[in-house]
Scaffold this motif. Structure first.
Motif, PDB file in Angstrom:
ATOM      1  N   PRO A 180      -2.925  -5.768  -8.348  1.00  0.00           N
ATOM      2  CA  PRO A 180      -2.048  -5.510  -9.469  1.00  0.00           C
ATOM      3  C   PRO A 180      -2.543  -4.692 -10.305  1.00  0.00           C
ATOM      4  O   PRO A 180      -3.753  -4.270 -10.393  1.00  0.00           O
ATOM      5  CB  PRO A 180      -1.825  -6.859 -10.061  1.00  0.00           C
ATOM      6  N   GLN A 181      -1.768  -3.689 -11.087  1.00  0.00           N
ATOM      7  CA  GLN A 181      -2.468  -2.718 -11.805  1.00  0.00           C
ATOM      8  C   GLN A 181      -3.323  -3.096 -12.945  1.00  0.00           C
ATOM      9  O   GLN A 181      -4.606  -2.555 -12.914  1.00  0.00           O
ATOM     10  CB  GLN A 181      -1.145  -2.021 -12.531  1.00  0.00           C
ATOM     11  N   HIS A 182      -3.283  -4.224 -13.537  1.00  0.00           N
ATOM     12  CA  HIS A 182      -4.304  -4.579 -14.596  1.00  0.00           C
ATOM     13  C   HIS A 182      -5.497  -5.132 -13.863  1.00  0.00           C
ATOM     14  O   HIS A 182      -6.493  -4.883 -14.473  1.00  0.00           O
ATOM     15  CB  HIS A 182      -3.561  -5.588 -15.424  1.00  0.00           C
ATOM     16  N   GLU A 183      -5.584  -5.487 -12.984  1.00  0.00           N
ATOM     17  CA  GLU A 183      -6.761  -5.697 -11.983  1.00  0.00           C
ATOM     18  C   GLU A 183      -7.624  -4.578 -11.731  1.00  0.00           C
ATOM     19  O   GLU A 183      -8.793  -4.644 -11.667  1.00  0.00           O
ATOM     20  CB  GLU A 183      -6.621  -6.818 -11.158  1.00  0.00           C
ATOM     21  N   LEU A 184      -6.702  -3.737 -11.190  1.00  0.00           N
ATOM     22  CA  LEU A 184      -7.552  -2.466 -10.631  1.00  0.00           C
ATOM     23  C   LEU A 184      -8.106  -1.735 -11.966  1.00  0.00           C
ATOM     24  O   LEU A 184      -9.333  -1.301 -11.853  1.00  0.00           O
ATOM     25  CB  LEU A 184      -6.298  -1.645 -10.290  1.00  0.00           C
ATOM     26  N   GLN A 185      -7.473  -1.782 -13.196  1.00  0.00           N
ATOM     27  CA  GLN A 185      -8.113  -1.330 -14.370  1.00  0.00           C
ATOM     28  C   GLN A 185      -9.452  -2.015 -14.476  1.00  0.00           C
ATOM     29  O   GLN A 185     -10.346  -1.403 -14.880  1.00  0.00           O
ATOM     30  CB  GLN A 185      -7.100  -1.537 -15.493  1.00  0.00           C
TER      31      GLN A 185
ATOM     32  N   GLY B 173       0.791  -1.188   0.078  1.00  0.00           N
ATOM     33  CA  GLY B 173       0.189  -0.055  -0.049  1.00  0.00           C
ATOM     34  C   GLY B 173       0.853   1.382   0.009  1.00  0.00           C
ATOM     35  O   GLY B 173       0.393   2.360   0.113  1.00  0.00           O
ATOM     36  N   GLY B 174       2.100   1.193  -0.062  1.00  0.00           N
ATOM     37  CA  GLY B 174       2.944   2.445  -0.145  1.00  0.00           C
ATOM     38  C   GLY B 174       2.709   3.141  -1.565  1.00  0.00           C
ATOM     39  O   GLY B 174       2.098   2.582  -2.501  1.00  0.00           O
ATOM     40  N   PRO B 175       3.308   4.215  -1.675  1.00  0.00           N
ATOM     41  CA  PRO B 175       3.062   4.995  -2.928  1.00  0.00           C
ATOM     42  C   PRO B 175       3.907   4.468  -4.035  1.00  0.00           C
ATOM     43  O   PRO B 175       4.841   3.870  -4.033  1.00  0.00           O
ATOM     44  CB  PRO B 175       4.073   6.524  -2.766  1.00  0.00           C
ATOM     45  N   LEU B 176       3.262   4.422  -5.195  1.00  0.00           N
ATOM     46  CA  LEU B 176       3.710   3.811  -6.272  1.00  0.00           C
ATOM     47  C   LEU B 176       3.566   4.956  -7.572  1.00  0.00           C
ATOM     48  O   LEU B 176       4.170   4.556  -8.579  1.00  0.00           O
ATOM     49  CB  LEU B 176       2.657   2.715  -6.982  1.00  0.00           C
ATOM     50  N   GLY B 177       3.231   6.175  -7.407  1.00  0.00           N
ATOM     51  CA  GLY B 177       3.293   7.177  -8.182  1.00  0.00           C
ATOM     52  C   GLY B 177       4.637   7.438  -8.870  1.00  0.00           C
ATOM     53  O   GLY B 177       4.926   7.324 -10.016  1.00  0.00           O
TER      54      GLY B 177
HETATM   55  N1  UDP Z   1      -2.300   1.019  -7.734  1.00  0.00           N
HETATM   56  C1  UDP Z   1      -2.384  -0.470  -7.970  1.00  0.00           C
HETATM   57  N2  UDP Z   1      -3.380  -1.269  -7.116  1.00  0.00           N
HETATM   58  C2  UDP Z   1      -4.337  -0.699  -6.359  1.00  0.00           C
HETATM   59  C3  UDP Z   1      -4.405   0.658  -6.163  1.00  0.00           C
HETATM   60  C4  UDP Z   1      -3.169   1.436  -6.859  1.00  0.00           C
HETATM   61  O1  UDP Z   1      -1.719  -0.828  -8.587  1.00  0.00           O
HETATM   62  O2  UDP Z   1      -4.876  -1.588  -5.723  1.00  0.00           O
HETATM   63  C5  UDP Z   1      -1.697   1.643  -8.736  1.00  0.00           C
HETATM   64  C6  UDP Z   1      -2.453   2.766  -9.410  1.00  0.00           C
HETATM   65  O3  UDP Z   1      -2.783   1.754 -10.811  1.00  0.00           O
HETATM   66  C7  UDP Z   1      -1.567   3.821  -9.787  1.00  0.00           C
HETATM   67  C8  UDP Z   1      -0.456   3.641  -8.850  1.00  0.00           C
HETATM   68  O4  UDP Z   1      -1.099   2.318  -8.012  1.00  0.00           O
HETATM   69  O5  UDP Z   1      -1.038   3.848 -11.050  1.00  0.00           O
HETATM   70  C9  UDP Z   1      -0.271   4.895  -7.985  1.00  0.00           C
HETATM   71  O6  UDP Z   1      -1.536   5.278  -7.363  1.00  0.00           O
HETATM   72  P1  UDP Z   1      -1.855   6.689  -6.664  1.00  0.00           P
HETATM   73  O7  UDP Z   1      -2.714   7.419  -7.527  1.00  0.00           O
HETATM   74  O8  UDP Z   1      -2.658   5.964  -5.226  1.00  0.00           O
HETATM   75  O9  UDP Z   1      -0.626   7.450  -6.006  1.00  0.00           O
HETATM   76  P2  UDP Z   1       0.574   7.155  -5.015  1.00  0.00           P
HETATM   77  O10 UDP Z   1       0.234   7.906  -3.688  1.00  0.00           O
HETATM   78  O11 UDP Z   1       0.769   5.596  -5.041  1.00  0.00           O
HETATM   79  O12 UDP Z   1       1.718   7.773  -5.583  1.00  0.00           O
END
Ligand code: UDP
Length: 547
Positions: free
Chosen positions: A287-292, A80-84
């Protein structure tokens, strides 16, 4: 050498390396979007009509993923950490590779030293020879590491550096002496770069360059099938970390639940996080594709105020969701919010995702006061009966990103000193009215954006050039300040508000320090002289004649 577009990504995937969750995430993303990048490369190739593109030697040093910076991100990728940031770095690497440049990737100080040809070891070992790269993309962590390990030579080579900087750095914070004297000193800033060397995730202040990232694009068949399969009472909540849900407890989750089935993608280990109410269908981090896939069914994607300015809302809108987000009144900034405190910007954020609000807007984005339950309630009802098409602004498509990065690489030059130019005649009409001037007479060699894009404007009292240009349908262009900041007769000073007209003294002041040219600067007693420019539809980084 001429750069040739690449559509095979296997060399890039090998270069990214293995052994960390962050690298695996980036590689999965690169593989998943491979087809889109290929299509985009072919289209841009045609669009550029054989235009010569220099192949550059490029080093990408991803500072925040190095062990030496502590790498707090990698262990949290699946938690659940930042992925952006990882989304953006994966896309930057892909864009540079696809554009056909000669790319080296470093994720440790050791690799950095190897690529730069400095002897390994502790302490500062100045790089003595020429820099073996035309361009170095890094971040604030990497910049610090380069300073430590390149020593004095960093100063000599810094015009080649580009800093990937999510939230941006305003000129007043970047200038060391000025920041120190006037209270703009933070833990990040004061590197005395040209502010356009900082590259942001969204187009914040145009003082910085907008780098961006990409989101998935749908073809017509996919768009049609999405619209047929939308579930009008299905909502997905933005926030993969339980703490982001605390903000939603004040009742609006309950209101939402009255009308819709609420889904979440909140990370959990064994037990359901207590912040997430029982009526929420939590899928866990996907995973990203499942979120989509989830977003393709949902009608509403709702933010509770955090995280700020991430990629997810663009993905949701691209998959046909309406994004509902809170308005911030008063706006959040480094003055009043922990998250922004110490960041090198005074920018005020008026909603969770200002890009979505300003650049996309209705019907795809609704920004409302969440404390007003009537307003909130009626927004949800409106969303349930509104039909929207999936939408992705061109600047966030693969082609749009390739086009922008191509333009920066071929045209942005911070190494050659800029000859000062003057268009004194521009000032004739100033400063009595908000005069709109034209500059078309002189075009110095290598001016980019070209001078033909310049529109001169005077701001209202207290207004910044970001706002002044925007309200006239243009964008502030810091590269043009040097053309409007020239009149021998006027006193010049060092102050990030200048050039400007002082309302009290009734006189114009010019800027003596080019590093302090600032679109963002404003002050109650000044009307700013603003160099605005035109921009391409859905590609705000580029002017009409910029390609
Ligand atoms: N994401 C994901 N699975 C999830 C929720 C989010 O892979 O269950 C991905 C999402 O596709 C996006 C990325 O996490 O590309 C970053 O999302 P977010 O806008 O929450 O920004 P962050 O705070 O992580 O930088």
């Amino acid at each position: 050498r001429q750069a040739a577009f690449r559509t095979n990504l296997s060399v890039l995937l090998d270069q990214v390396g293995t052994g960390k969750e962050s690298l695996s995430f980036m590689k999965r993303r690169i593989r998943r979007l491979a087809q889109q990048w290929t299509t985009a490369a072919n289209r841009l190739d045609v669009k550029l009509e054989q235009q010569w593109r220099d192949q550059k030697k490029i080093l990408v040093h991803v500072g925040f993923l190095t062990e030496e910076s502590g790498d707090v991100f990698s262990p949290k990728v699946l938690k659940g950490g930042p992925l952006g940031e990882m989304v953006q770095w994966a896309d930057i690497l892909t864009a540079l590779h696809v554009l056909g440049h000669n790319l080296k990737i470093s994720m440790s100080v050791k690799e950095l030293q190897g690529f730069l040809g400095v002897p390994p070891g502790r302490g500062s070992c100045p790089l003595t020879g020429p820099l073996p790269f035309d361009l170095i993309y890094t971040d604030y962590h990497g910049l610090q590491q380069m300073k430590q390990h390149m020593g004095l030579s960093l100063k000599k080579h810094k015009c080649h550096i580009r800093v990937i900087d999510t939230f941006g750095t305003e000129p007043a914070y970047n200038h060391e002496e000025y920041a120190t004297l006037h209270g703009y000193r933070t833990n990040w800033g004061y590197w005395n770069l040209n502010a356009r060397q900082y590259m942001t995730m969204f187009p914040h202040t145009p003082d910085n360059s907008f780098m961006g990232f990409v989101s998935e694009e749908l073809n017509e068949t996919e768009k049609r099938s999405i619209q047929q399969n939308k579930v009008s009472n299905m909502a997905v909540v933005y926030g993969k970390e339980p703490s982001m849900w605390k903000l939603g407890k004040e009742g609006f989750l309950e209101i939402l639940h009255r009308y819709m089935e609420v889904h979440g993608t909140v990370y959990y280990e064994t037990q359901r996080p207590p912040e997430v109410p029982a009526f929420v269908k939590n899928h866990g981090l996907l995973p990203q594709h499942e979120l989509q896939q989830l977003l393709r069914k949902a009608k509403l994607f709702i933010g509770f105020g955090f995280p700020y300015e991430g990629p997810a809302p663009l993905e949701a809108i691209a998959n046909g969701c309406i994004f509902l987000q809170p308005k911030f009144n008063p706006p959040h900034s480094s003055l009043n919010h922990e998250f922004f405190r110490g960041k090198p910007t005074s920018r005020e954020v008026f909603s969770q995702h200002p890009y979505a609000e300003q650049y996309i807007g209705r019907p795809h984005v609704m920004t409302v006061d969440f404390n007003n339950s009537l307003e909130f309630d009626s927004a949800i009802k409106e969303i349930m009966r509104t039909k929207v098409e999936p939408y992705l602004p061109y600047e966030y498509t693969c082609e749009g990103m390739l086009e922008r990065v191509h333009a920066y690489i071929q045209h942005q030059d911070f190494c050659t000193p800029e000859p000062p130019r003057m268009i004194a005649s521009l000032f004739v009409a100033l400063p009595n009215s908000t005069a709109l001037g034209w500059a078309s007479n002189v075009s110095p060699p290598a001016a980019w954006p070209p001078l033909s894009s310049l529109r001169l404007l005077v701001s209202q009292e207290g207004q910044s050039c970001v706002e002044a240009c925007q309200s006239a349908g243009f964008i502030c262009e810091p590269a043009h300040f040097r053309f409007i900041n020239n009149k021998e007769v006027v006193d010049s000073e060092i102050n990030h508000i200048l050039p400007a007209f002082s309302v009290m003294r009734r006189e114009c002041g010019l800027q003596r320090e080019p590093l302090l040219f600032s679109c963002a600067g404003h002050s109650p007693k000044y009307r700013r002289l603003c160099p605005c420019r035109d921009f391409r539809h859905e590609q705000v980084a580029l002017c009409r004649d910029c390609l």
